[in-house]
Design an enzyme around this catalytic site. Sequence first.
Site, mmCIF file in Angstrom:
data_model
loop_
_atom_site.group_PDB
_atom_site.id
_atom_site.type_symbol
_atom_site.label_atom_id
_atom_site.label_comp_id
_atom_site.label_asym_id
_atom_site.label_seq_id
_atom_site.Cartn_x
_atom_site.Cartn_y
_atom_site.Cartn_z
ATOM 1 N N GLU A 305 -12.364 27.405 10.798
ATOM 2 C CA GLU A 305 -13.563 27.468 11.648
ATOM 3 C C GLU A 305 -14.420 26.216 11.514
ATOM 4 O O GLU A 305 -15.106 25.829 12.448
ATOM 5 C CB GLU A 305 -14.409 28.700 11.301
ATOM 6 C CG GLU A 305 -13.957 29.944 12.030
ATOM 7 C CD GLU A 305 -14.978 31.077 12.016
ATOM 8 O OE1 GLU A 305 -15.920 31.041 11.217
ATOM 9 O OE2 GLU A 305 -14.809 32.018 12.808
ATOM 10 N N HIS A 349 9.444 33.283 -2.573
ATOM 11 C CA HIS A 349 10.583 34.012 -2.009
ATOM 12 C C HIS A 349 10.379 34.278 -0.523
ATOM 13 O O HIS A 349 10.968 35.197 0.029
ATOM 14 C CB HIS A 349 10.794 35.320 -2.783
ATOM 15 C CG HIS A 349 11.037 35.064 -4.237
ATOM 16 N ND1 HIS A 349 12.308 35.007 -4.778
ATOM 17 C CD2 HIS A 349 10.170 34.770 -5.241
ATOM 18 C CE1 HIS A 349 12.198 34.724 -6.068
ATOM 19 N NE2 HIS A 349 10.923 34.569 -6.368
ATOM 20 N N LYS A 457 -15.136 36.577 22.709
ATOM 21 C CA LYS A 457 -16.326 37.447 22.689
ATOM 22 C C LYS A 457 -16.885 37.589 24.108
ATOM 23 O O LYS A 457 -17.199 38.684 24.549
ATOM 24 C CB LYS A 457 -17.414 36.833 21.802
ATOM 25 C CG LYS A 457 -17.163 36.939 20.327
ATOM 26 C CD LYS A 457 -18.435 36.522 19.607
ATOM 27 C CE LYS A 457 -18.192 36.301 18.137
ATOM 28 N NZ LYS A 457 -19.305 35.632 17.487
HETATM 29 O O1 PA5 Z 1 -18.646 31.589 9.743
HETATM 30 C C1 PA5 Z 1 -19.177 32.236 10.622
HETATM 31 O O2 PA5 Z 1 -20.338 32.012 11.006
HETATM 32 C C2 PA5 Z 1 -18.451 33.389 11.305
HETATM 33 O O3 PA5 Z 1 -17.162 33.519 10.858
HETATM 34 C C3 PA5 Z 1 -19.190 34.689 11.048
HETATM 35 O O4 PA5 Z 1 -19.278 34.912 9.670
HETATM 36 C C4 PA5 Z 1 -18.508 35.888 11.721
HETATM 37 O O5 PA5 Z 1 -18.287 35.625 13.076
HETATM 38 C C5 PA5 Z 1 -19.372 37.126 11.587
HETATM 39 O O6 PA5 Z 1 -20.625 36.903 12.174
HETATM 40 P P1 PA5 Z 1 -21.855 37.824 11.886
HETATM 41 O O7 PA5 Z 1 -22.195 37.727 10.434
HETATM 42 O O8 PA5 Z 1 -22.945 37.288 12.765
HETATM 43 O O9 PA5 Z 1 -21.473 39.228 12.255
#
Ligand code: PA5
Length: 490
Positions: A305, A349, A457
Amino acid sequence: MERLKFDFNNMFSSSVGEEHGVKEDDLNQMSQAIADAHHHLLKVSVNDSSRIRLNLEWMRLPLQDKNAIKKIQTLGRQIANKYESVVSLGIGGSYLGLLAAQSALCPPYYNDFSLLRKKNPKIYFEGNNLDPDTLHALLKNLNPKKTFVIVISKSGETTETKAAFMVVEAWLKKGIGKNYGRQIVVITDPETGSLRKKVDEAQKKDILSFRSLPLLKGVGGRFSELNMGLLHMAITGVDIEEVLRGAHDMGKICSNADFTRNPAYMYAVLHTILYRKHGKPIAIMMPFSETLKATAEWYVQLLAESLGKKFSRKVSVLADGSEVWERDPANIVNLGRTPIPARGTNDLHSIQQNNIEGENNKVTTFIRVERFRNDLKLPGKSDILSGKKFSELIKLAQEATEWALVRQERPNCTIIMPAVTSYYWGALLFFFEITTAFEGELLNINAFDQPGVEGYKNYMYYKLGKQGLAPSVSEEIKNNPLVKNPKYII
Ligand code: PA5
């Protein structure tokens, strides 16, 4: 004192050959870019406005307010003493760090044996998927009167967590009656989101209902374990101060401008060179420890990410000297190494065959644990294994895997962890966070946003009829439906 160390011998051409290894000269060529990245990161991290706006506040988490931590510990102890089970709802950064902490720092089989848990509650993770089977099974078998619920969502809007919470809340209400909110703690943004609204409304009626621990401003989900994960640590009996101390000490080591003495910078630099110059886009994260498996999964999110980005970064400096980072639409880069979690010796493995003989496009990171909490000596005298300890064998297997990769000219490196303790685990997490931030600098992308996850989303929101979607988003979805030709479904 012993510390986490980074062994990068096998990243160099002297180990894995000219074609696949870094040369000293590659490092020299990057020295200006490294110095610039260090100064830029430092500049934004010491400027309060930049740090919060750009989501770099995680850098200060090791030095959190001690009183706030005491309060969390007290609340954690109260919950642990009163409840049999805790259900923690969250996804992504609101889940993976907790799971990693529990796997690394609580005894293995924590949920299965009361003595191992020291009578602390069992912990169940939900809200991390929309698969109905697991939550259904859990609620059918838990007793609401003996269950505490933690819901974690920074935005308060994430569908998976929100949907799970709606079901869990109704289940608690039905099982307990009007005071059900006293069995809920919400960890969410201090100002915005539907969860925050819910907390504020509930608290007006009953101060003990929907208690809330705020997330700090400027800490993105995947960088927030040392914030949103603290209550979970307190409940499970993890030593929070030690985790933070480990992170703090690692932060000091990794603030050194000289990258040859800074393991986080060195890790980022070597991986960047192998990625950009030697065609190695795949990152295998392979701890030789069952208890660090979930930490490898946490790292997958951190790398994917943070660094998987379409656009380069455009930096603007405001009148007060603080910065704004935007995506540069004129500069499509589609960057980012692809992380794959694995674990030794289990995956020797499975995926290891491909690591050794498949495409030479990977860099493996091992995490080698020097001392295990317990050990097992093999009985008898007649077998080559007799008299050996499991800890010796797992370390030998890690060494053997390194050797096998080197023989096939496959670059790899090793993080040496003296032991899986709260202190070293805090250090490990912080090491990965700093190196990821630094790699983002070297690539000139924004490591602290995740615009790519908005696509799915928005599609879901559109189909669910959510109000307030930007017209451009609705139009895009309406005009570009998914096309399924039955000819291609057989
Ligand atoms: O790193 C991030 O910001 C995302 O992966 C969030 O943690 C994830 O989308 C969950 O979001 P939220 O805490 O708003 O529910």
